[in-house]
Design a protein around this motif. Structure first.
Motif: not given
Length: 231
Positions: A11-17, A26-27, A30-33, A57-61
């Motif tokens: 994300t723009d603020d540095g978060g990772t999904f 999308l979660i 990382l452990e459950r990915a 959520q997944t469609i948008l990303a």
């Protein structure tokens, strides 16, 4: 397994999904990915997603999703975490201050903010009219006085000081108007977003910095420019 691959986006603020294949969501864990042993396998899954019925959520990303190595992502996130711990930003410090604030003080702060927001549109209108009056009435009165009257050195100095005070007052009002206008999107509407707040902060830093006037007339600049350069 070393060098396993995941599908993810930042994300723009540095978060990772991260993408989880069993439910196509999308979660941020990382452990459950879902993981793949090779980059080719992960890319094949990623290319197939546009043919599936995905959660919103997944469609948008989807345009932002990419394949990456788990080890590299973990190293990056660890580095980012260490940087954020060692060098807290002013926003981090403010957030921490708000979280630790006494409940009564916090409620009083929110009350003050809400009252300020309510009067911002009217304050913007008042400042706008004041700046317009300073430019169209006050300034013209001074200029015509200078043009039409005879004055000695003492009176001329007094007149110049009064004009300077008037323009400095007008500058303060214009600075406030610019700051409020960054938050007030219309005559009777306040739209405060993170982006508008960031824009206001940038403008505030600019106002607080050293000012430089750019002459509109090259002749006047040649004649009076040294007065502003301090020489």
């Amino acid at each position: 397994m070393l060098n396993t691959q995941v599908i993810y986006y930042q994300t723009d603020d540095g978060g990772t999904f991260y993408f989880r294949q069993k439910d196509l969501t999308l979660i941020n864990d990382l452990e459950r990915a879902s993981r793949w042993s090779t980059k080719k396998e992960a890319q094949k899954v990623l290319r197939s997603l546009d043919k599936k019925a995905l959660p919103n959520q997944t469609i948008l990303a989807l345009p932002k999703l990419k394949v990456g190595c788990v080890d590299l992502i973990e190293d990056f996130e660890l580095t980012q975490t260490m940087l954020s711990i060692s060098e807290p930003t002013p926003e981090d410090e403010l957030l921490n201050e708000l979280l630790l604030m006494d409940q009564a003080d916090f409620l009083a702060l929110i009350d003050d903010i809400s009252h300020v927001i309510m009067v911002l549109p009217e304050l913007r209108n008042v400042l706008k009219n004041d700046v317009k009056y300073a430019d169209s009435v006050i300034l013209q009165d001074y200029l015509h006085t200078i043009e039409l009257s005879d004055f000695d050195l003492k009176t001329g100095y007094h007149l110049a000081q009064k004009l300077k005070q008037s323009r400095q007052k007008r500058r303060c009002e214009k600075d406030r108007l610019q700051l409020i206008s960054a938050l007030v999107s219309a005559e009777d509407e306040v739209t405060i977003t993170v982006e508008r707040a960031k824009k206001t902060q940038r403008l505030l830093h600019s106002i607080q910095g050293e000012r430089h006037y750019h002459y509109r007339s090259k002749d006047i600049e040649n004649e009076l420019g040294d007065m502003l350069s301090g020489s």
